[in-house]
Design an enzyme around this catalytic site. Sequence first.
Site, mmCIF file in Angstrom:
data_model
loop_
_atom_site.group_PDB
_atom_site.id
_atom_site.type_symbol
_atom_site.label_atom_id
_atom_site.label_comp_id
_atom_site.label_asym_id
_atom_site.label_seq_id
_atom_site.Cartn_x
_atom_site.Cartn_y
_atom_site.Cartn_z
ATOM 1 N N GLU A 1 -57.159 35.573 66.851
ATOM 2 C CA GLU A 1 -57.805 35.931 65.587
ATOM 3 C C GLU A 1 -58.916 36.907 65.934
ATOM 4 O O GLU A 1 -59.974 36.520 66.416
ATOM 5 C CB GLU A 1 -58.365 34.696 64.877
ATOM 6 C CG GLU A 1 -58.942 35.022 63.513
ATOM 7 C CD GLU A 1 -59.425 33.798 62.762
ATOM 8 O OE1 GLU A 1 -60.648 33.703 62.513
ATOM 9 O OE2 GLU A 1 -58.587 32.951 62.440
ATOM 10 N N CYS B 1 -65.806 38.892 60.800
ATOM 11 C CA CYS B 1 -64.562 39.641 60.987
ATOM 12 C C CYS B 1 -63.983 40.145 59.672
ATOM 13 O O CYS B 1 -63.256 41.140 59.647
ATOM 14 C CB CYS B 1 -63.536 38.794 61.733
ATOM 15 S SG CYS B 1 -63.112 37.237 60.907
#
Length: 488
Positions: free
Chosen positions: A256, A290
């Site tokens: 991720e 993110c």
Amino acid sequence: MSDVPFTSLLINGNRCPASTGATFPVHSPHTGDLASTAAAASLDDCRAAIEAAQQAFPAWEQTPFATRREILLRAATTLQSEEWQRKAAPAMRAEVAMTQAQINFNFFAGTQLLQGVACMVNELRGETLPSVVPGGQVFIQRRAQGVIYSVVPWNAPVPLVLTSVAVPLVCGNTVVVRPSEFCPYTSSLVVDALHDAGLPPGVLNSVPMSAESTPTLTTEIIAHPAVRKVTFTGGDRVAKIIAAEAAKYLKPCVFELGGKAPSVVLADADIEQASRAIVFGGFLFSGQICMATERVIVQRPALEPLVAAIKQHINTLTVGDPERALLSSLFTERSADGVIAMMKEAKETGAEVLLGDMKKAGPALLKPHVLLGVKPETRLWQCESFGPVLAMAVVDTVDEAVELANASDYSLAAALWTKDVYNAIDVAMRIRSGSMNINGSTIHVEGELGLTGLGGSSGYGGFNVDNFTDRRVITLHPPKVSYPLMGL
């Protein structure tokens, strides 16, 4: 924090110092003061953690689903407790300069995530069906994989540690976790909440490492035959190194990684709602998320009112001390310098600075910045900045907006703003993103569905049952089977 906390290792249920006695310091990015110290795991410590996880695996895999669920729910209750939050809040503020808003987000997101992951036990069901051989029966099982090595980040230490740890655990795996060297004490509080909720010894092990020793130790851990899978949440540069090591042993990874989330604002958008979401998505935790809104692509008729609204909302943001401000320091001075360098490069290639002076307001402190006319070939458009900056571009057509949104190696999250719902669905399907938000912020996760990059710099795989279980097939053959090809 008057007493500097110490982060121990957790190996086979025991909290202990490093076998060598080595430690490393953690300093506040805002003040430079010592925030915590941590045990620096040695190779022997890492091997001991892997062996403990390996030995604990057979019994944990057979643990009833209801027991796994109850442990996670007890941990969620711990995260909601005033006692736990009184320890975690100052730890996050000291180690990574988190503001109260971001601390509250960590508490909420961590609790919600654990409650959602606990429900994943319902997805661990098997299947049965008739065999292709008449009279036979096929049993398909969801089985745990074994020891998982998880490398976790610093920027959302509660939910991201839990994602990397709780999902493998609920699937019946055991875990060795490497907390970030920037917030080992905060991460240890999360690990302790899980361990103290009733995990048997060895099921979850934590090995903090110094930045200097991490490359060598991670290489050794990946090579260990008991480690079945590697997870990493962070940037693509390190992910490529980990992927290369794992490839030597054909070990799968879940990555991720970063984002360069675009927010596409069409001419008919609700400008007030879009501007609020863009400022929230771009500047929460100073852009160190993110899913942060890093790129804003706007149709020309909406440009002037959108810029005015964005400036108005940014001017309400306070910057400085994490105990009082909404935006605080970036996690390192080097990171702040990097963001400034990216903005200067964009300006030199024609971008206009609409807001900000491209200077630091402290060692790692940056005020919000907005740049217009950022070119797609610049680093500010192509690379994750992880800072409080919006890169804006103007387009005339929807096709141009889609092309610019897709002009990136990132694919984690995106947003689209328009009042035309039917057009929104069409445009949203053309933007390559694992998570698309229509008339909402790029910072959004649908519970345990999590985030999934579509390859490249945003990574691949996901924290779900499919990625942390193996699909095993058992065929029960009928009695008295013949093998005519061999005359048997």
